[in-house]
Design a protein around this motif. Sequence first.
Motif, PDB file in Angstrom:
ATOM      1  N   MET A   1       0.843  -1.187   0.000  1.00 15.38           N
ATOM      2  CA  MET A   1       0.000   0.000   0.000  1.00 15.38           C
ATOM      3  C   MET A   1       0.887   1.249   0.000  1.00 15.38           C
ATOM      4  N   ILE A   2       0.619   2.156  -0.925  1.00 12.64           N
ATOM      5  CA  ILE A   2       1.350   3.414  -0.996  1.00 12.64           C
ATOM      6  C   ILE A   2       0.592   4.473  -0.199  1.00 12.64           C
ATOM      7  N   HIS A   3       1.226   5.036   0.802  1.00  7.49           N
ATOM      8  CA  HIS A   3       0.579   6.032   1.659  1.00  7.49           C
ATOM      9  C   HIS A   3       0.915   7.455   1.245  1.00  7.49           C
ATOM     10  N   THR A   4       2.109   7.673   0.702  1.00  3.89           N
ATOM     11  CA  THR A   4       2.563   9.026   0.388  1.00  3.89           C
ATOM     12  C   THR A   4       3.473   8.977  -0.833  1.00  3.89           C
ATOM     13  N   TRP A   5       3.374  10.000  -1.681  1.00  3.98           N
ATOM     14  CA  TRP A   5       4.315  10.167  -2.792  1.00  3.98           C
ATOM     15  C   TRP A   5       5.376  11.167  -2.383  1.00  3.98           C
ATOM     16  N   ARG A   6       6.617  10.843  -2.628  1.00  2.00           N
ATOM     17  CA  ARG A   6       7.699  11.806  -2.478  1.00  2.00           C
ATOM     18  C   ARG A   6       8.101  12.252  -3.884  1.00  2.00           C
ATOM     19  N   ILE A   7       7.893  13.526  -4.169  1.00  4.10           N
ATOM     20  CA  ILE A   7       8.094  14.070  -5.511  1.00  4.10           C
ATOM     21  C   ILE A   7       9.177  15.143  -5.466  1.00  4.10           C
ATOM     22  N   LEU A   8      10.172  15.022  -6.340  1.00  4.75           N
ATOM     23  CA  LEU A   8      11.195  16.061  -6.424  1.00  4.75           C
ATOM     24  C   LEU A   8      10.541  17.361  -6.885  1.00  4.75           C
ATOM     25  N   ALA A   9      10.626  18.380  -6.052  1.00  3.60           N
ATOM     26  CA  ALA A   9       9.976  19.654  -6.333  1.00  3.60           C
ATOM     27  C   ALA A   9      10.937  20.695  -6.873  1.00  3.60           C
ATOM     28  N   ALA A  10      12.174  20.679  -6.376  1.00  2.00           N
ATOM     29  CA  ALA A  10      13.152  21.673  -6.805  1.00  2.00           C
ATOM     30  C   ALA A  10      14.535  21.213  -6.385  1.00  2.00           C
ATOM     31  N   GLU A  11      15.538  21.831  -7.006  1.00  2.00           N
ATOM     32  CA  GLU A  11      16.920  21.496  -6.692  1.00  2.00           C
ATOM     33  C   GLU A  11      17.762  22.762  -6.664  1.00  2.00           C
ATOM     34  N   LEU A  12      18.627  22.846  -5.674  1.00  2.00           N
ATOM     35  CA  LEU A  12      19.643  23.894  -5.620  1.00  2.00           C
ATOM     36  C   LEU A  12      20.932  23.235  -6.072  1.00  2.00           C
ATOM     37  N   ASP A  13      21.366  23.554  -7.299  1.00  3.43           N
ATOM     38  CA  ASP A  13      22.471  22.805  -7.880  1.00  3.43           C
ATOM     39  C   ASP A  13      23.828  23.253  -7.341  1.00  3.43           C
TER      40      ASP A  13
END
Length: 355
Positions: A1-13
């Motif tokens: 069961m997937i409870h939460t999505w972790r999505i890359l939102a931004a990056e400081l390169d």
Amino acid sequence: MIHTWRILAAELDGHGVWVDTTPDSTVLAQGHIPVIAVVRIEGQLADWDEEQLAARILALKAAWQQRGIAVAGIEIDHDCATVRLPAYARFLALLRGRLGPGTIPLSVTILPAWLASPALEDVLARVDDAVLQIHAVQNPQFGLFNPARAHDWVRAFALRRHGPWHVALPAYGTRVTWGADGRIAAVESEQDRFMGADSGHELVAPPADIAAFMKRIEHVPPHGLAGWVWFRLPTEDDRRAWSLPTWRAVVTRQPLHAALSVRLRRPSASAPYDIVLANGGNADAEAPPSIRIDSACPSGADGLNGYSLDYDASGMWLRREQPGLLRAGQQSVIGWVRCDRGTVRAYAGTDEKQD
């Protein structure tokens, strides 16, 4: 069961440049699954404007919420040097204050290298959740995932963390090239996994190893362990990620089985034979280290997609140059052989010879 999505939102390169991602907000909003927005800070970045970065993160959270995304938390992914943990803890304290107490959870990713540092306590005290990364590129001999080392890291972290935490599991492979000085020179991901041999090393996380590790940890779960985090989820474009059937089988604790077979395919009577490696099981599997070719009339042959042609006293064979997983339900042409008369057979190990 997937409870939460972790999505890359931004990056400081590494140059201090802020780069936003553009996820499909409609899909995320309609999915009705909470989303944790992940902000990645390049590990080699020595310094940044903390006030400005905190403001950017707050603005990002607000923008996502306005687009209908159920933001359930902010996660900072920063692989900083161990000596910089005190400075990192100060930034997390600042960000925690800007987010406001009780408003939205803040989490961080944790490197095993930090486990021996007293400064880790300050980092953990500033966050609501922590994600221990047990997949690491350290040395070719340890691969991408080493079950014994991972088990030690999990047990050690359980003694340091007072609160909920997760373990990040690898569902992918990567290609790493080391320089003459022993340092990592290049890392390749999301490309074809069968590639020619050179100074690079294909590192994989075998699904069976990950499944066995999960079973071992869940048999006697350490204090505070709240669940697993998967990195990366399967996509058709990510050629080094596990296949979707394999990931589902591991997540749902199904028995894993590979069904590798070798067959010959000839497009026409005048064409050479393709040597095809197929996987009919539900688990991505390691490609065989060798494929034997029997032919009384070879007029040419070669290896492809990670295999090279070799000879011994018994004749021709294909040698695997790099580790690699063949996805469940897929096939790969690993070589060819030309024969104008007679028969050709190819097989791996004790497999039945295929005409």
